[in-house]
Design an enzyme around this catalytic site. Sequence first.
Site, short mmCIF file in Angstrom:
data_model
loop_
_atom_site.label_atom_id
_atom_site.label_comp_id
_atom_site.label_asym_id
_atom_site.label_seq_id
_atom_site.Cartn_x
_atom_site.Cartn_y
_atom_site.Cartn_z
N GLU A 79 44.46 41.13 59.63
CA GLU A 79 44.03 42.53 59.67
C GLU A 79 42.60 42.59 60.20
OE1 GLU A 79 43.39 44.38 55.75
OE2 GLU A 79 44.28 42.58 54.90
N CYS A 111 47.15 42.66 53.80
CA CYS A 111 47.18 41.27 53.32
C CYS A 111 48.60 40.71 53.22
CB CYS A 111 46.49 41.17 51.96
SG CYS A 111 44.80 41.75 52.03
N HIS A 233 48.45 37.20 45.37
CA HIS A 233 47.46 37.57 46.37
C HIS A 233 46.15 37.83 45.62
CE1 HIS A 233 45.10 39.57 49.26
NE2 HIS A 233 45.19 40.76 48.68
N1 COA Z 1 30.10 40.77 32.32
C1 COA Z 1 31.43 40.63 32.46
N2 COA Z 1 32.21 41.54 33.10
C2 COA Z 1 31.61 42.63 33.62
C3 COA Z 1 30.22 42.84 33.50
C4 COA Z 1 29.44 41.84 32.80
N3 COA Z 1 28.12 41.96 32.65
N4 COA Z 1 29.92 44.00 34.10
C5 COA Z 1 31.08 44.52 34.59
N5 COA Z 1 32.10 43.69 34.29
C6 COA Z 1 33.52 43.82 34.64
C7 COA Z 1 34.09 45.22 34.45
O1 COA Z 1 34.41 45.46 33.10
C8 COA Z 1 35.29 45.16 35.36
O2 COA Z 1 36.32 44.45 34.73
P1 COA Z 1 37.79 45.10 34.58
O3 COA Z 1 38.19 45.52 35.97
O4 COA Z 1 38.61 43.98 34.05
O5 COA Z 1 37.64 46.25 33.67
C9 COA Z 1 34.82 44.29 36.52
O6 COA Z 1 33.66 43.60 36.05
C10 COA Z 1 34.44 45.06 37.76
O7 COA Z 1 33.57 46.09 37.39
P2 COA Z 1 33.71 47.55 38.04
O8 COA Z 1 32.70 48.42 37.41
O9 COA Z 1 35.12 47.99 38.05
O10 COA Z 1 33.23 47.15 39.53
P3 COA Z 1 33.10 48.03 40.81
O11 COA Z 1 33.19 49.47 40.54
O12 COA Z 1 31.88 47.50 41.48
O13 COA Z 1 34.41 47.66 41.69
C11 COA Z 1 36.16 46.45 42.75
C12 COA Z 1 35.05 46.40 41.68
C13 COA Z 1 36.93 45.15 42.67
C14 COA Z 1 37.10 47.61 42.47
C15 COA Z 1 35.49 46.58 44.14
O14 COA Z 1 34.72 45.45 44.38
C16 COA Z 1 36.48 46.77 45.25
O15 COA Z 1 36.89 47.88 45.55
N6 COA Z 1 36.90 45.67 45.93
C17 COA Z 1 37.93 45.69 46.92
C18 COA Z 1 39.28 45.62 46.25
C19 COA Z 1 40.32 45.22 47.22
O16 COA Z 1 40.11 44.30 47.96
N7 COA Z 1 41.47 45.92 47.23
C20 COA Z 1 42.39 45.79 48.33
C21 COA Z 1 43.34 44.68 48.30
S1 COA Z 1 44.27 44.46 46.88
#
Ligand code: COA
Length: 390
Positions: A79, A111, A233
């Site tokens: 992609e 993916c 994945h």
């Molecule tokens: N210690 C441990 N864990 C922590 C933490 C800390 N100090 N602070 C935050 N976290 C955890 C959160 O609880 C969360 O866990 P959970 O999802 O199990 O609840 C995780 O870290 C991520 O935190 P979040 O606030 O949701 O992060 P974000 O808003 O920055 O977004 C993604 C994370 C993954 C959604 C973002 O990076 C993203 O959109 N990535 C792309 C996803 C992708 O590739 N999708 C397409 C293909 S499947």
Amino acid sequence: MEIGIDKIGFYTPHQYVDMNNLAVARNVEPEKFTIGIGQEEMALAPITQDSVTLAANAALQIISEEDKKAIDFVIFGTESGIDHSKSGAVYVHKLLGLKPQARAIEVKQACYGATAAIQMAKGHVALHPESKVLVLGSDIARYGLNTSGEATQGAGAVALLIGANPGILALENEDVYLTNDIMDFWRPIYSEQAFVDGKFSNEQYILFFQKVWEQYKEKTGLQLADFEAICYHLPYTKMGLKALRTVIDEAEEQDKERLLENYKTSTQYNRRVGNIYTGSLYLSFLSLIEQQERLKAGSRIGFFSYGSGAVGEFFTGVLQPNYQAHLNTEQHAKLFSSREELSVEQYEEIFSNTLPTDGSTIELDVKQDPAPICLAGITDNKRQYINKLD
Ligand code: COA
């Protein structure tokens, strides 16, 4: 006749960023990246690597002279393709010196592309048992600096040789799949970076997994106990665990322990590379079979493939006798240990240094890149590739 994965090659660029340092620079607690998202290091492609060179470098490791004679189909799942018209497969075909009597195409569904390629390859080998098919899953995951997806970037490729009487894994025939038109992650043709509705994407990934798993159980009568491991994945390594946890209570205690332990092993390489989109599921499988010594031939492995947009599939395979002899574990250990760590400032500079899009000529310094196959520049709107081994 058994058909499946005969060999697996893997390549990731020679430089990476430590996620602890990235977290500090972004004013985030490091545990959010290392535990919450589950990533320790993130590979970064230099300007001399694109999806074509990453794929060619991954394939270079595994293709023998004998394979070159047998490969009559190259399917490139990506992609982050470099051209809307010409397939990356044609460039890789030339860079590897494959025979002209071959098909070469690119497939796209986020993916999921490499999984579609494997299933197509399986059908081809069923009709032509003497043929081998080279399947490539190669991508550079870019969300942009200071974005919420930044911690889930990465770069790398997996090359899979599919054939009859495979050395590593025989694919079974009971696969289940699902398509639903949703906007969880996409990249319009004018954009260098992907758009993602991260939370929605996570939800849909889990929902797709639950649906195909239910469909699979209904179709086959098999249960979690019938699996040595399930590979997922992995856009980031916590993602598969979230999906696995939603079904793990279906299993007895000893099956639970095995599946969770093998899940952890299957994330080791991905934790150090980041997201490689099409190749991520197969990098996870590679991590499992190269790092888990307790696996036995004859074990069934499940695969959950998910490509945003979205298509999901659950399929399975059986590890073949003496599969370990077909692995390149030491070579991959060397690939990891020879990488160079970048500071966050260096990462930002390299990330921002992109190829011209106005048709101008550029010559790139391939001496800075230890990879055998590199992008050497662009002339007359044509990418110039070199194989330093030629
Ligand atoms: N210690 C441990 N864990 C922590 C933490 C800390 N100090 N602070 C935050 N976290 C955890 C959160 O609880 C969360 O866990 P959970 O999802 O199990 O609840 C995780 O870290 C991520 O935190 P979040 O606030 O949701 O992060 P974000 O808003 O920055 O977004 C993604 C994370 C993954 C959604 C973002 O990076 C993203 O959109 N990535 C792309 C996803 C992708 O590739 N999708 C397409 C293909 S499947």
